[in-house]
Design a protein around this motif. Structure first.
Motif, PDB file in Angstrom:
ATOM      1  N   ASN A 159       0.981  -1.036   0.115  1.00 21.90           N
ATOM      2  CA  ASN A 159      -0.116  -0.103   0.159  1.00 21.90           C
ATOM      3  C   ASN A 159       0.979   1.298   0.049  1.00 21.90           C
ATOM      4  O   ASN A 159       0.741   2.160   0.822  1.00 21.90           O
ATOM      5  CB  ASN A 159      -0.984   0.057   1.097  1.00 21.90           C
ATOM      6  CG  ASN A 159      -1.993   0.910   1.181  1.00 21.90           C
ATOM      7  OD1 ASN A 159      -2.169   1.591  -0.048  1.00 21.90           O
ATOM      8  ND2 ASN A 159      -2.794   1.413   2.087  1.00 21.90           N
ATOM      9  N   ALA A 218       4.386  -9.108  -2.252  1.00 21.62           N
ATOM     10  CA  ALA A 218       3.823  -8.680  -3.354  1.00 21.62           C
ATOM     11  C   ALA A 218       2.313  -9.240  -3.565  1.00 21.62           C
ATOM     12  O   ALA A 218       1.543  -8.248  -3.763  1.00 21.62           O
ATOM     13  CB  ALA A 218       4.664  -8.933  -4.599  1.00 21.62           C
ATOM     14  N   HIS A 219       2.269 -10.455  -3.068  1.00 22.77           N
ATOM     15  CA  HIS A 219       0.851 -10.906  -2.893  1.00 22.77           C
ATOM     16  C   HIS A 219       0.114 -10.090  -2.063  1.00 22.77           C
ATOM     17  O   HIS A 219      -1.145  -9.841  -2.199  1.00 22.77           O
ATOM     18  CB  HIS A 219       0.801 -12.361  -2.697  1.00 22.77           C
ATOM     19  CG  HIS A 219      -0.375 -13.139  -2.925  1.00 22.77           C
ATOM     20  ND1 HIS A 219      -1.052 -13.350  -3.886  1.00 22.77           N
ATOM     21  CD2 HIS A 219      -1.338 -13.627  -1.675  1.00 22.77           C
ATOM     22  CE1 HIS A 219      -2.166 -13.954  -3.443  1.00 22.77           C
ATOM     23  NE2 HIS A 219      -2.433 -14.238  -2.447  1.00 22.77           N
ATOM     24  N   ASP A 268       0.249  -7.095  -1.260  1.00 20.82           N
ATOM     25  CA  ASP A 268       0.164  -5.879  -1.774  1.00 20.82           C
ATOM     26  C   ASP A 268      -1.073  -5.659  -2.702  1.00 20.82           C
ATOM     27  O   ASP A 268      -1.981  -4.882  -2.741  1.00 20.82           O
ATOM     28  CB  ASP A 268       1.367  -5.075  -2.410  1.00 20.82           C
ATOM     29  CG  ASP A 268       1.171  -3.959  -2.711  1.00 20.82           C
ATOM     30  OD1 ASP A 268       0.781  -3.000  -2.255  1.00 20.82           O
ATOM     31  OD2 ASP A 268       1.542  -3.806  -4.009  1.00 20.82           O
ATOM     32  N   THR A 269      -1.102  -7.029  -3.472  1.00 20.55           N
ATOM     33  CA  THR A 269      -2.424  -7.085  -4.495  1.00 20.55           C
ATOM     34  C   THR A 269      -3.405  -7.147  -3.761  1.00 20.55           C
ATOM     35  O   THR A 269      -4.565  -6.540  -4.302  1.00 20.55           O
ATOM     36  CB  THR A 269      -1.777  -8.272  -5.246  1.00 20.55           C
ATOM     37  OG1 THR A 269      -0.583  -8.064  -6.160  1.00 20.55           O
ATOM     38  CG2 THR A 269      -2.858  -8.746  -6.262  1.00 20.55           C
ATOM     39  N   LYS A 270      -3.613  -7.876  -2.783  1.00 24.92           N
ATOM     40  CA  LYS A 270      -4.724  -7.890  -2.014  1.00 24.92           C
ATOM     41  C   LYS A 270      -5.375  -6.662  -1.498  1.00 24.92           C
ATOM     42  O   LYS A 270      -6.503  -6.342  -1.206  1.00 24.92           O
ATOM     43  CB  LYS A 270      -4.674  -9.395  -0.871  1.00 24.92           C
ATOM     44  CG  LYS A 270      -4.793 -10.538  -1.421  1.00 24.92           C
ATOM     45  CD  LYS A 270      -5.933 -10.603  -1.921  1.00 24.92           C
ATOM     46  CE  LYS A 270      -5.997 -12.378  -2.701  1.00 24.92           C
ATOM     47  NZ  LYS A 270      -7.160 -12.474  -3.243  1.00 24.92           N
ATOM     48  N   ARG A 296      -4.485  -3.847  -2.619  1.00 18.05           N
ATOM     49  CA  ARG A 296      -4.915  -2.805  -3.695  1.00 18.05           C
ATOM     50  C   ARG A 296      -6.456  -3.215  -4.020  1.00 18.05           C
ATOM     51  O   ARG A 296      -7.140  -2.360  -4.439  1.00 18.05           O
ATOM     52  CB  ARG A 296      -4.023  -2.913  -4.663  1.00 18.05           C
ATOM     53  CG  ARG A 296      -2.520  -2.232  -4.573  1.00 18.05           C
ATOM     54  CD  ARG A 296      -1.616  -2.252  -5.377  1.00 18.05           C
ATOM     55  NE  ARG A 296      -0.217  -1.634  -4.875  1.00 18.05           N
ATOM     56  CZ  ARG A 296      -0.191  -0.279  -4.834  1.00 18.05           C
ATOM     57  NH1 ARG A 296      -0.865   0.660  -5.219  1.00 18.05           N
ATOM     58  NH2 ARG A 296       1.106   0.205  -4.525  1.00 18.05           N
ATOM     59  N   GLU A 297      -6.629  -4.424  -4.157  1.00 24.08           N
ATOM     60  CA  GLU A 297      -7.833  -4.975  -4.327  1.00 24.08           C
ATOM     61  C   GLU A 297      -8.996  -4.406  -3.377  1.00 24.08           C
ATOM     62  O   GLU A 297     -10.169  -3.918  -3.768  1.00 24.08           O
ATOM     63  CB  GLU A 297      -7.993  -6.692  -4.391  1.00 24.08           C
ATOM     64  CG  GLU A 297      -7.321  -7.065  -5.762  1.00 24.08           C
ATOM     65  CD  GLU A 297      -7.223  -8.701  -5.592  1.00 24.08           C
ATOM     66  OE1 GLU A 297      -7.779  -9.240  -4.761  1.00 24.08           O
ATOM     67  OE2 GLU A 297      -6.510  -9.109  -6.639  1.00 24.08           O
ATOM     68  N   GLU A 326       8.120 -11.979  -2.996  1.00 23.95           N
ATOM     69  CA  GLU A 326       6.859 -12.572  -3.834  1.00 23.95           C
ATOM     70  C   GLU A 326       5.717 -12.750  -2.718  1.00 23.95           C
ATOM     71  O   GLU A 326       4.511 -12.383  -3.070  1.00 23.95           O
ATOM     72  CB  GLU A 326       7.159 -13.990  -4.221  1.00 23.95           C
ATOM     73  CG  GLU A 326       6.264 -14.421  -5.041  1.00 23.95           C
ATOM     74  CD  GLU A 326       6.471 -15.993  -5.589  1.00 23.95           C
ATOM     75  OE1 GLU A 326       5.702 -16.571  -6.184  1.00 23.95           O
ATOM     76  OE2 GLU A 326       7.717 -16.451  -5.247  1.00 23.95           O
ATOM     77  N   GLU A 356      -9.916  -0.882  -3.818  1.00 25.84           N
ATOM     78  CA  GLU A 356     -10.971  -0.580  -4.588  1.00 25.84           C
ATOM     79  C   GLU A 356     -12.242  -0.781  -4.427  1.00 25.84           C
ATOM     80  O   GLU A 356     -13.360  -0.091  -4.960  1.00 25.84           O
ATOM     81  CB  GLU A 356     -10.622  -1.507  -6.020  1.00 25.84           C
ATOM     82  CG  GLU A 356      -9.161  -1.029  -6.794  1.00 25.84           C
ATOM     83  CD  GLU A 356      -8.988  -1.915  -7.835  1.00 25.84           C
ATOM     84  OE1 GLU A 356      -9.890  -2.668  -8.205  1.00 25.84           O
ATOM     85  OE2 GLU A 356      -7.975  -1.829  -8.497  1.00 25.84           O
TER      86      GLU A 356
END
Length: 80
Positions: free
Chosen positions: A9, A30-31, A33-35, A37-38, A27, A41
């Motif tokens: 974030n 990064a996973h 971070d993806t969650k 960011r989802e 890695e 949204e």
């Protein structure tokens, strides 16, 4: 023990890990971070702690679902 800098974030975190695990830790972060960011949204900025907790709960839910599918698959194979 190496220290790895990761971003979640748009915030930097420094995490220790075992030798040779640096890329794996990046890695995993990064996973996460993806969650996060989802979630941003869908729920907006609700604070770092809450976003990280929500991401952890979602990732744990995915893990539990994967374990259940694996267990079901193993039970199905045992009956063959």
């Amino acid at each position: 023990m190496p220290l790895v800098n990761v971003m979640v974030n748009s915030r930097a975190y420094t995490i220790a890990c075992d030798d040779g695990e640096e890329d794996h830790l990046r890695e995993l972060a990064a996973h996460v971070d993806t969650k996060v960011r989802e979630l941003l949204e869908s729920v907006g900025q609700v604070g770092d702690q809450r976003l990280l907790l929500m991401a952890a709960v979602l990732i744990t839910d995915e893990l539990f679902e994967a374990r259940a599918r694996l267990d079901a698959h193993e039970i199905g194979r045992a009956h063959v």
